[in-house]
Scaffold this active site. Structure first.
Site, mmCIF file in Angstrom:
data_model
loop_
_atom_site.group_PDB
_atom_site.id
_atom_site.type_symbol
_atom_site.label_atom_id
_atom_site.label_comp_id
_atom_site.label_asym_id
_atom_site.label_seq_id
_atom_site.Cartn_x
_atom_site.Cartn_y
_atom_site.Cartn_z
ATOM 1 N N SER A 682 0.890 -1.084 -0.055
ATOM 2 C CA SER A 682 0.001 0.014 -0.105
ATOM 3 C C SER A 682 0.906 1.266 0.042
ATOM 4 C CB SER A 682 -0.918 0.059 0.988
ATOM 5 O OG SER A 682 -2.020 0.921 1.199
ATOM 6 N N ASP A 755 -9.160 -4.839 -5.968
ATOM 7 C CA ASP A 755 -8.770 -3.940 -4.936
ATOM 8 C C ASP A 755 -9.858 -2.891 -4.893
ATOM 9 O OD1 ASP A 755 -7.501 -1.967 -3.373
ATOM 10 O OD2 ASP A 755 -5.606 -2.433 -3.846
ATOM 11 N N HIS A 789 -7.535 -5.320 -1.551
ATOM 12 C CA HIS A 789 -6.406 -4.874 -0.837
ATOM 13 C C HIS A 789 -5.498 -5.474 -0.118
ATOM 14 C CE1 HIS A 789 -3.923 -1.183 -0.638
ATOM 15 N NE2 HIS A 789 -4.024 -1.165 0.749
#
Length: 818
Positions: A682, A755, A789
């Site tokens: 991330s 995601d 994610h």
């Protein structure tokens, strides 16, 4: 070291035409080495759920790695929801595969008989501790189950199909033997079908209205008439009560799209929030127009508290205008509490007060309880009297303040309990300890004029959790318990305040986490060292969970502290391979996640727990220690500066942080400076790619689920709240896609194909891959099917570890000398 930029002119967007070659055909999932697979095979330890009366525990065993088939179940997504149309539940949800019941203090564990293939949610105790409720998610429905604490027997309530599509759907009524549930309407008809041909174009029109806000991937929104019809079909719920003894079901009102339903503490009313049309095609359902109402228990509307319009123009980091966050006061029969913005919802607007808290008893008039100088964060009611703790937050200065107020005597000025930086772990007072009241609501526990707080207890040597008592009259704090330096022992819940007995969760480097019963005894001498407990205590072990991943015990670890050249203190946790010989220089992997700080002293604080029981889960880089790597885990990566401008020096600071960590590892004699790799997820992925573009510290990098072109999210990213149009230089320089020609170091990019994090859409990784490949860089792209994610499926976790290990073996461990 930081490599200076060339003088190049780059526009807001990458405009070069890149020749895109077809990707390789999809491959089968691969597996990491056997020793890693053995650790992945270890079951997760149970989670202890304490009865409100302190007489029993439910031990719930969660699924640690779900099969890819879970992710492959049908999914409808829109307005921020992901729904499985087969069972009307959430597409992905946390579930347990086994339950046990254990009486406190001397009972043995009793297995609770569940149906074959059960996927059960966390059980919810009633306030008397006599029963518990949970749901079991099957292929076609979400079932309601009831358990008896005396016998450990459970049974299904037939004829009830729960609807948790917009949140948890089970709560106990005031009598503690009836459940309030959201169910699938019995006669809702057939589901809508998607038309094969569109009826026209999709049109969005701002009409010149400023609407700076987060951006969302189109597939997560309601873009077509079918999307809107499907959303309403699957989210509409029939409210009902269930008599758990007879199984009788009583409907309440008509089906509606209910986002919140909470009964009053006295059980006479229902606080209901329901969505109304038209639905937005640009926002998540939490921004939709909403009616906030009070119903009686038959479903009759008594009062409308608020009629909230579509919140299309909420400022960045702001709040919607008008009443929000409605809730019942837990310590009154039926009093509603809510918050109203005094700054037009703009958190960064300069005003004397940002919010006010309002209260209104049923049948009475609304009045102002308190105003907050900064943004309201939460209110925690103390179980007796009218006292409450009100917390407000200054996100610009990263500061929070908690005050003690008296709702029953508002002439008394609020008293500040604590006011400190959000990042100051060393002085964090912890969280108030709650108790379940007889009415089923939770409130701050009070005993003999005092409340309790428990916290992680960060110190320069690592965490030492604590339990404190705060006198409500003097506001003086007394430390009742503190974990020893050798263990990591955290407060769980009080069992008996009269005997000062409570539960803890204890672990150490050698011992897995278990639940202990601890009792405070005599007072220690007055000259107890600062921060230490003033009471002796004894403990005994209640649970006996064993080590399920013995191979991990072969890895050694220790906390390492150092500082970067400007004096900011840093740290990492060093993991070394089994059988490591001192003085051997190893290939090394650095894992980090950048965090923002306004105070350099807070930035240097240690947030690790080196004495904890090492548990390695998911696609953690710590697994690489089993394959001969030194791993620098939780490497401090602070970005220090004023909130408004900290990202202007992001690149310089992450390079300085990384270099300081590598220098320290080399100084320790464990790292070969010429064989270091970096990995991040991330925001850590953005860090990783920028480190490759702007420094020569690493031989390879792995970037997972990141965002690499900030022009695609022009109204802020991470904690950067300036827009692209006000800070274009920062946006462009921190977008590594726009500097792909600088990325000469081999880069592995991994991303979940689904995601749903607004800033890290899969397109970010796909376009970075195209850019680096287009300029001749060494790059590999791995798109994980069905993943979002974070990576949940066992197959995805194994494949991610396989890819990262293969990449680092090739370009770091076996790298040729420079």
């Amino acid at each position: 070291m930081l490599i200076n930029d060339r003088s190049t002119a780059i526009g807001f967007f990458l405009t070069a035409v890149i020749a895109v070659q077809p990707l390789a055909a999809q491959q089968t999932y691969q597996h990491p080495p056997r020793e890693i697979v053995e650790v992945l095979d270890a079951p997760a330890p149970p989670t202890a759920i304490v009865s409100p009366t302190g007489n029993a525990l439910i031990l719930a065993t969660p699924v640690r790695y779900r099969p890819i088939s879970d992710l492959a179940e049908p999914m409808l997504r829109g307005a921020g929801t992901r729904i499985n149309p087969r069972n009307n539940g959430s597409h992905l949800f946390a579930y347990n595969v086994a339950l046990k019941l254990q009486q406190i203090p001397d009972g043995a564990e009793v297995a609770i008989a569940l149906p074959a293939g059960a996927r059960v949610t966390e059980p919810r105790w009633n306030a008397t501790g006599s029963m518990f409720a949970f749901s079991n998610v099957t292929a076609t429905s979400v079932e309601l189950w009831i358990g008896d604490a005396a016998t450990a027997k459970v049974h299904r309530i037939d004829g009830v199909r729960l609807n948790p599509s917009l949140g948890y759907s089970i709560q106990w009524m005031a009598d503690q033997k009836t459940l309030l549930v959201k169910t699938v309407p019995e006669q809702r008809g057939t589901p809508p079908s998607e038309s094969g041909a569109p009826v026209g174009p999709r049109i969005e029109d701002s009409s010149g209205v400023k609407s700076a806000s987060s951006t969302y991937e189109a597939v997560e929104l309601l873009k077509t008439p079918y999307d809107r019809e499907a959303f309403e079909y699957y989210t509409a719920a029939q409210l009902a009560t269930v008599d758990v003894l007879s199984g009788g079901v009583t409907k309440i009102g008509d089906p509606a799209v209910l986002t919140k339903v909470v009964r009053s503490p006295d059980g006479q009313y229902l606080l209901v929030e329901r969505l109304r049309t038209p639905y937005s095609s640009m926002r998540m359902f939490t921004r939709f127009a909403t009616e906030v109402e009070i119903w009686d228990t038959s479903g009759k509307k008594i009062e409308t508290l608020a009629s909230q319009p579509l919140a299309e123009q909420v400022p960045v980091d702001g709040e919607r205008i008008g009443p929000r966050d409605h809730a019942w006061r837990p310590t009154a029969p039926s009093t509603i509490v809510w918050v109203e913005a005094l700054d037009e919802g703009d958190t960064y607007k300069k005003v004397p007060y940002h919010d006010r808290v309002m209260v209104k008893p049923m049948g009475g008039t609304a009045s102002e309880l308190v105003r907050t100088e900064q943004r309201f964060d939460n209110i925690s009611w103390i179980e007796r009297g009218g006292l409450a703790l009100v917390t407000e937050a200054d996100y610009d200065k990263r500061w929070f303040k908690t005050s003690l107020i008296d709702a029953d005597n508002r002439t008394v000025a609020p008293k500040v309990l604590w006011s400190l930086s959000m990042d100051d772990g060393y002085h964090n007072p912890g969280e108030p300890v709650l108790r379940r009241l007889p009415n089923g609501f939770s409130a701050v526990r009070e005993f003999k004029g005092a409340i309790f707080t428990s916290g992680e207890g960060a110190t320069p040597a690592g965490n030492r959790p604590f339990l404190d008592r705060i006198d409500l009259r003097t506001l003086k704090t007394e430390r009742l318990f503190r974990s020893s330096p050798e263990n990591l022992e955290s407060f769980v819940d009080w069992i008996n305040l009269s005997t000062m007995t409570f539960l803890t969760r204890r672990e150490s480097i050698a011992d897995p986490p278990n639940i202990y019963l601890r009792t405070l005894g005599a007072t220690l001498p007055a000259k107890t060292a600062e921060g230490e407990a003033r009471y002796r205590s004894t403990s005994r072990q209640l649970t006996h969970f064993v080590d399920q991943a013995t191979r991990i015990r072969q890895i050694s670890k220790r906390l390492v502290t150092y500082q970067r050249p400007d004096g900011v203190k840093l740290s990492f946790t060093l993991y070394l391979p089994p059988g490591y010989q001192a003085g051997t220089r190893l290939p090394t992997i650095l894992w980090a996640y950048p965090l923002d700080y306004t105070d350099p002293n807070a930035a240097g604080q240690v947030a690790a727990a080196p004495q904890n029981y090492t548990t390695v889960v998911g696609a953690s880089p710590i697994f690489l220690a089993l394959e001969g790597y030194a791993v620098l885990d939780q490497t401090a990566m602070p970005v220090v500066g004023p909130t408004e401008t900290a990202y202007d020096t992001f690149l310089e600071q992450i390079v300085a942080n990384a270099k300081a960590a590598i220098d320290k590892a080399v100084e320790l004699g464990v790292t070969d400076r010429d064989r270091v790799g970096v990995i991040g997820h991330s925001h850590g992925a953005l860090m990783t790619v920028n480190l490759l573009a702007w420094s020569d510290l690493f031989r390879a990098g792995v970037a997972r689920s990141g965002a690499y072109n900030h022009t695609l999210r022009p109204f802020g990213f991470q904690n950067e709240r300036r827009t692209l149009y006000k800070a274009s230089d920062t946006y462009l320089k921190l977008s590594p896609l726009l500097h792909a020609d600088r990325i000469k170091t081999p880069l592995l990019i991994i991303h979940g194909e689904r995601d749903n994090n607004p800033g890290t859409v899969p397109l970010q990784s796909e376009k970075l891959f195209e850019a680096v490949r287009g300029v001749g860089g060494t790059v590999r792209l791995v798109m994980l099917p069905l993943e979002s994610h974070g990576y949940l499926a066992r197959e995805s976790v194994e494949h991610t570890l396989y890819e990262a290990l293969a990449w680092f073996d090739r370009y770091v461990k076996n790298a040729a000398p420079r």
